[in-house]
Every structure is written in structure tokens, then in C-alpha cells.
Design an enzyme around this catalytic site. Structure first.
Site, PDB file in Angstrom:
ATOM      1  N   GLU A 113      -3.842  -9.591   3.729  1.00 24.52           N
ATOM      2  CA  GLU A 113      -4.696  -9.306   4.893  1.00 24.52           C
ATOM      3  C   GLU A 113      -5.803 -10.330   5.089  1.00 24.52           C
ATOM      4  O   GLU A 113      -6.192 -10.634   6.220  1.00 24.52           O
ATOM      5  CB  GLU A 113      -5.307  -7.910   4.774  1.00 24.52           C
ATOM      6  N   GLU A 136       0.840  -1.210   0.000  1.00 29.31           N
ATOM      7  CA  GLU A 136       0.000   0.000   0.000  1.00 29.31           C
ATOM      8  C   GLU A 136       0.871   1.256   0.000  1.00 29.31           C
ATOM      9  O   GLU A 136       0.587   2.225  -0.690  1.00 29.31           O
ATOM     10  CB  GLU A 136      -0.947  -0.020   1.209  1.00 29.31           C
TER      11      GLU A 136
END
Ligand code: NAD
Length: 696
Positions: free
Chosen positions: A127, A107
């Protein structure tokens, strides 16, 4: 402590390097360091472009999940704010990516304006494996860079992809070779020379005319495969917002979904076990910096079921193994099984067929124990019999070179007694593999009273090398896992005695999430092994033959799957357990003989009795110091006994149910007529419950 971030200049290009071992997890200090360095570079008039990079091992493997749920996670700048600052920088920012670039790390890289990478860098958003979705813009930026389909696959599977595979998408602007930073600086200089305007990912469109149709297709697929987990579908929906909503709306919705998932029991459990597996590597009382011994060659004694699997575990990691047996026949049989396993893997496409011969060639089969002179560690996997094992250990002590580690794969026997029959008790240890040893991830490392710290450190390092999750246990009957399993099995049998049938007990525990109920497991492992042991003990004690229900099944020739019947019956060539009226008759006769009348048993009671029996014995194991921490017990149960990962292991499950409730139930079971003493709640459990504390 050295600073986690450094800033240097290469002409007009500032290079910001993250260096927080081991993998640049984005904890508060690293985030603050990056923000500070970016600010300084942005303010420096000499600087015209910025390169952000990590180490060879990792650009960054993601958020620091030990901070989750603590104030540190939100400490300024939090991850989203940091990424926003990087993205809003008025000078071009290039991410230079090597090694792992995962989760928050990816990210952050997507917050940069361009990305260059070494071909083997691994990029991913894992995740979902923690029951979450990417919470710092990952679901919004990734589809803008790789398209909807690849983004959905990455978010829903959590699996990383190599930079080489992603080349050609906007995620990887250039694959570079040689010195990464040099190449990234050169790339930045080109951008400056060409006068490229800054390209912010948030401003890129998601172009996909078939987008809606694809999302619908993906929803159907994910709904059928996600099981009890909400995260995959939430991740998919979030990526979908990138197509239909503005970037800022998408970010907000992603955030909301992230926060909702964060507090689900599944996410808590998955996070717990992720941290627990890492925590298990720290051994209390092991002096820091204890250097492991070099292990290059391994010996395995016994080419049976376990010896064969253990041999494969080492060979798969490229380590040569000397495999010792007593007869040519047993040796040939063992080798043939290993070869067949490899051939099956190759047939299923899990192994390149060209790997089979090189792997077989790493095995030196022998009937001569002198061949073990050269090995650095030997694992005994002969019959589970103290006399046989002590004879083997005496001989190993004679033939093995000084400094060689002598290990036993025993399931129950006392490691200290084995150590005591050698002249080197400090080199003796238990290495308890699980069946099938080449597949199961768990390794219980049994520390004897005399085991040297160095020997323990060596075995921990070795476990990592062969891809196992190791947990250290102390010496007792059955160590952590099997000692608890005995209570679990007794609870299951008690339920059958009370009125349940094996299929009900198995069904309830499987609905709870256990990979396999205890009766199916018994049929798979073979009921005859325990029967033989009970008969032997009874004969030694001079008592009559054992007459429990399992003994009666065995008397009737029902040993489990291998004889076509045990608790269940099996049709020829099939593994599916079928309820058997004959078993039911035997059970009823057994109850009547004891004057018992069957009562109704609820599924809830099945789960409570069996799981709380595990918890109670786990508490005793903790209290006695057999396990160092409750989370170690959870790691054992999840990786060795098919306990559902999304429940975090028996000890975390107890914490989530609440220890006062566990104690109440145990007291209730203990107070029933005929209940045995094992139902009395462990003192540690009672104490924690009274103090309002938990195991973890
Ligand atoms: P097995 O009967 O399949 O294999 C034992 C092998 O040892 C046989 O091939 C036998 O010929 C050989 N052997 C016996 N004495 C020997 C000697 N002196 N020298 C060399 N070889 C000898 O048994 P197994 O299931 O592989 O179990 C082996 C050990 O592993 C036992 O201690 C058992 O408790 C433990 N274990 C078993 C399991 C399981 O699920 N089966 C799981 C974990 C640990």
C-alpha cells in the site's frame, strides 16, 4: 459471466476457491461471493473446517483500486467486514496461498486462522507504494504473526517476501509442495484430529521487549528516507500501535490514518499512475483477441548508444539478438560497451557475474545484413537522418523474411515515410526506446497510418515481455514525449532570456520534483547534437548560421558534460554541475544584443511556465489523437522524462491545479509582448476548463 467464487467439499473440509482473473482483486462481487460461501460452509453441518484458496497466479493481489473513492468500495461486505466474518467463523479456516498474496489479499489471509503456502508464493503489503497504509487490519495482524521488525520492514518498504523466507513465523504455518488444495485439506484434517482450538490472530500478543527502542530507531530512519511522502511514517506508527494499544484501538487508528492518507494529493497521484499504466495497455480500435505474432529472434541495426541498450533489453529477457553494424570498429566498440555495462552491474551486486557470458553469447554480432534473414523483428537504431534510415529500411525490406516486423527507434522522424519506402508498410512501426534503453521503463510505440493491428498487438506483448511500460502514440514530429519536451525546453530558454539563470530554472523544477532540470539534462545529452541539426537546416535553407544562446555555447566549444562545460562547468571526472560566470556573461551579452533588460523571475513562474507548456502541448496532442488518453501522457512523462511520480504526471497535475487556472496563466503568457503563438491555450484545454471538466 462465471462466478468468481466456488465451493466444493472434500470430506468434512469445504474448499472455497476465488477465481476472478487476472489476480483475484477483491472487488465487490468477489467479496460478496466469499462472504456467501463462508456463510454456507459455516452453516453446513457436514463441514467441520474450511480452506480458502485462489489460483496458481494469485491467492489475491489485493483490493480493487479502481473501486477506491466509489460506492463499490463500501458495498457490503466491505473488506474489513469480510475479514472480520472470516476470523469470527466458528470452524477452523485455513488459507491456502500460492502466487501473489498482496495488500488486501494478505489481510484476508491473516483473517484466516492458519495459513499454508507454496514456497514461492509472494506475500506483502504494498500500500505504501500507492501513498497509503494497509487499511483492513494489516498493520495490526502482521506484527502479531511475524514480529515488529519484519512487519515494519514490510509495511514501510511495501516489498513482498517469499513464503519460504517467512517460514518459521506464524504467518506461514506450513510450506507445502505438490497440489496446494490437497495439502491444505490434509492440514485441516490434522487440525481437526488434534482438536486444535481456533487461533484468531487478533488474540495473539506482540511480544517484543525491545519494541519501543526499535520503533524509535525505525522512526529516525524512515524520517530521513521518506522524502515528501507521509505514508511510510504513518505506516510505521500504525504498526507501533499493535505493541502499545488493544487490537480494536489499533484497528480504529489504522482506519483513521488510512482515510487521512487516501485524500492526500500524493496518494491520488500514485493511484492515478498505477491505474494509468494498466490503462495504457488497452488500445482503442484494436479488435479484441488480435493475436500477436511469435517473436523469438530480434535484430538490431546500429550498435551505438541506443542500439546497445536495446540489445541489452532483449538479452536480459533471454531473447537472442542479431546486432548489425557497418564497420568492425563500431561493432567492437558497441559490444565492449555492453560488456562493460554488465561488468559494472556485477560489480554493484546487481547481476550474478556468471550471467555475463551467457548474456553476451545471446548476441550475434555481424557486418553482413543477410544475417537478418532469420529474425522476427528488427529495430533500426542508426543515425537520426531520414536518408540514412530510408536506405536501411529499403534494405531491410529486401532481406527480412515475410511477416517480420520492421521497427525504427527514431526520436522525431516520420514513420509513414519509412513505411512508404518498403513493400510492407503494414509491418512497419516505431519503437521509441529511451536512454539508457536497458534501464528506462518507457517504450513509445508509434502507430503508422498503415501499421497492422496485429503488429501493434505483437509489440505491446513484446514490451511486457522485456519489462517495459508501453504507450501508443500517433505519427507527428517528436511523438508524445519529445514533442512536449520541445515546448518545455523553449519555455526554459524563454525564462533565461527574460532574466533567470540556468541554475535557477533547474533548481525550481527540481524542487518541484523533476529528476533533473532542463539545462542539466541538455548538458548530459550533449548540446552539439541539436546544434549540428540547426546548422544543417540553416545551410539547406540558405540562411546564415544559427545564433541562439545554445549555438553560442557550442561555438565556444561548450557541448556539455563531455567537454567539461556547457550551461554549467564540470570538474575533471565529476558530474556535478557548477554554475559558471562565463555562461552568465554569454547570456547577458545575448540579452543585450536583443535589447533586453533582465527582470526578476520567481520560482513559481518557472514552474508555471515550464509545466503548463507541457500541459498545453499535451492538450493539443490529445486533441489530434496522437495520444489516446490524458493518462497515457502522464505515463510517458513519469517513466521517460523524470516527472515526479507523486505529482501523477503533467495532465493530472493540471487537473489538480484546476484547468481554469492553467488557462488563465497561459493567456497571460500569450499576451506578453513578443510571446510566440504556442502560449495560446489549446482549444481542448479551454473547452474543458469552461465546462468545469478535467483531463482525467
Ligand atoms: P549513435 O550515433 O550512438 O549510434 C548510431 C550507430 O548506428 C552508430 O554506431 C553507427 O555506426 C550505426 N550505423 C549507422 N548507419 C548504419 C547502417 N546503415 N547499418 C548499421 N549501423 C549503422 O546514435 P544513438 O544515440 O544510438 O541514436 C540512434 C537512434 O536512436 C537515432 O534515431 C536517435 O534519434 C534515436 N534515439 C536516441 C536517443 C538518445 O538519447 N540518444 C533516445 C531515443 C532515440
Amino acid at each position: 459471466m462465471s462466478q468468481p467464487v466456488s465451493l466444493s467439499t472434500h470430506g468434512p473440509v469445504a474448499v472455497i476457491t476465488m477465481d476472478k482473473p487476472p489476480v483475484n482483486s477483491l472487488g465487490a462481487a468477489l467479496r460478496a461471493g466469499i462472504a456467501d460461501a463462508v456463510e454456507r460452509a459455516a452453516a453446513d453441518e457436514q463441514v467441520r473446517a474450511i480452506v480458502l484458496t485462489g489460483t496458481a497466479r494469485a491467492f489475491s493481489a489485493g483490493a480493487d483500486i479502481t473501486e477506491f473513492g466509489t460506492p463499490l468500495a463500501g458495498r457490503d461486505p466491505h473488506l474489513r467486514a469480510l475479514i472480520e466474518r472470516v476470523e469470527q467463523t466458528q470452524k477452523p479456516v485455513v488459507a491456502a496461498v500460492s502466487g501473489q498474496c498482496l495488500g488486501g489479499g494478505l489481510e484476508l489471509a491473516m483473517g484466516c486462522h492458519w495459513r499454508v503456502a507454496l514456497a514461492d508464493a509472494q506475500l506483502g503489503l504494498p500500500e505504501v507504494k500507492l501513498g497509503l497504509l494497509p487499511g483492513a487490519g494489516g498493520t495490526q495482524r502482521l506484527p502479531r504473526l511475524v514480529g515488529l521488525e519484519v512487519a515494519v520492514n514490510m509495511v514501510v518498504s511495501g516489498n513482498p517476501m517469499s513464503a519460504a523466507t517467512l517460514a518459521g513465523t506464524r504467518l506461514i504455518d506450513r510450506i507445502v509442495t505438490g497440489d496446494l488444495v490437497e495439502a491444505a485439506v490434509a492440514f485441516a484434517l490434522e487440525l481437526l484430529e488434534e482438536g486444535q482450538p481456533i487461533r484468531r490472530v487478533r488474540d495473539l500478543p506482540v511480544q517484543d521487549p525491545q519494541g519501543e527502542a526499535f520503533l524509535q530507531f525505525a522512526r529516525n530512519t524512515v524520517a530521513t528516507t521518506a522524502g515528501p511522502f507521509p505514508a511510510p511514517l504513518k505506516g510505521l506508527e500504525a504498526v507501533g500501535h499493535a505493541l502499545t494499544r488493544s487490537f480494536d484501538d489499533g484497528l480504529r487508528l489504522e482506519r483513521e490514518a488510512f482515510q487521512a492518507l487516501m485524500v492526500t494529493p500524493e496518494a491520488r497521484a500514485l493511484r492515478h499512475i498505477f491505474i494509468a499504466e494498466r490503462a495504457a495497455a488497452a488500445i482503442p480500435g484494436l479488435p479484441e483477441g488480435t493475436a500477436p505474432r511469435a517473436i523469438e529472434r530480434v535484430g538490431v541495426v546500429g550498435a551505438g548508444m541506443m542500439g546497445g541498450g536495446i540489445t541489452m533489453s532483449f538479452v536480459n529477457a533471454g531473447m537472442p539478438v542479431v546486432l548489425l553494424e557497418t564497420t568492425q570498429e563500431a561493432l567492437d566498440r558497441g559490444l565492449a560497451t555492453i560488456r562493460r555495462n554488465y561488468e559494472n552491474s556485477a560489480r554493484k551486486g546487481k547481476l550474478d557475474p556468471r550471467q555475463i557470458e551467457p548474456r553476451m553469447a545471446l548476441i550475434t554480432p555481424t557486418l553482413d545484413d543477410n544475417t537478418l534473414r532469420e529474425v522476427d523483428l528488427v529495430i533500426e537504431a542508426v543515425f537520426e537522418d531520414m536518408e540514412v534510415k530510408t536506405a536501411v529500411f529499403r534494405r531491410l525490406d529486401e532481406v527480412c523474411k515475410p511477416g517480420a516486423i520492421l521497427a525504427s527507434n527514431t526520436s522525431y522522424l516520420n514513420i509513414d515515410r519509412l513505411a512508404g519506402c518498403t513493400g510492407r508498410p503494414s509491418d512497419v512501426i516505431g519503437l521509441h526506446f529511451f536512454s539508457p534503453a536497458n534501464v528506462m521503463r518507457l517504450l513509445e510505440i508509434v502507430r503508422g497510418a498503415a501499421t497492422a493491428p496485429e503488429v501493434l498487438a505483437t509489440c505491446m506483448a513484446l514490451a511486457r515481455r522485456i519489462g517495459k511500460v508501453a504507450v501508443v502514440a500517433g505519427v507527428c514530429d517528436g511523438f508524445i514525449g519529445n514533442r512536449m519536451l520541445a515546448r518545455y525546453g523553449a519555455a526554459a530558454l524563454g525564462l533565461v532570456q527574460a532574466g533567470a539563470l540556468p541554475q535557477q530554472v533547474d533548481g525550481a523544477l527540481q524542487a518541484f520534483g523533476m529528476a533533473m532540470g532542463p539545462f542539466r539534462m541538455g548538458d548530459l545529452a550533449g548540446l552539439d547534437i541539436g546544434w549540428a541539426a540547426r546548422k544543417r537546416r540553416a545551410a539547406e535553407a540558405g540562411s546564415g548560421p544559427p545564433g541562439g544562446i545554445v549555438d553560442q555555447l557550442c561555438e565556444a566549444g561548450r557541448f556539455g558534460q563531455k567537454t567539461g562545460a556547457g550551461w554549467y562547468r564540470y570538474e575533471a571526472g565529476r558530474r556535478e554541475p557548477l554554475p559558471d560566470p562565463l555562461t552568465e556573461q554569454l547570456i547577458q551579452a545575448w540579452r543585450s544584443a536583443q535589447g533586453l533588460v533582465a527582470r526578476e523571475v520567481s520560482d513559481e513562474e518557472v514552474v508555471e511556465r515550464c509545466i503548463f507548456a507541457l500541459v498545453n502541448e499535451g492538450a493539443r496532442i490529445l486533441e489530434e489523437g496522437i495520444a489516446a488518453r490524458a493518462s497515457d501522457i502522464d505515463v510517458v512523462y513519469i517513466n521517460g522524462y523524470g516527472f515526479p511520480r507523486h505529482r501523477g504526471g503533467p495532465m493530472l497535475y493540471a487537473d489538480m491545479v484546476g484547468l481554469p487556472k492553467v488557462v488563465r496563466c497561459l493567456r497571460h503568457f500569450a499576451a506578453e509582448p513578443g510571446a510566440d503563438g504556442s502560449w495560446q491555450p489549446a482549444p481542448l484545454l479551454v473547452r474543458l476548463a469552461e465546462e468545469g471538466r478535467s483531463f482525467n
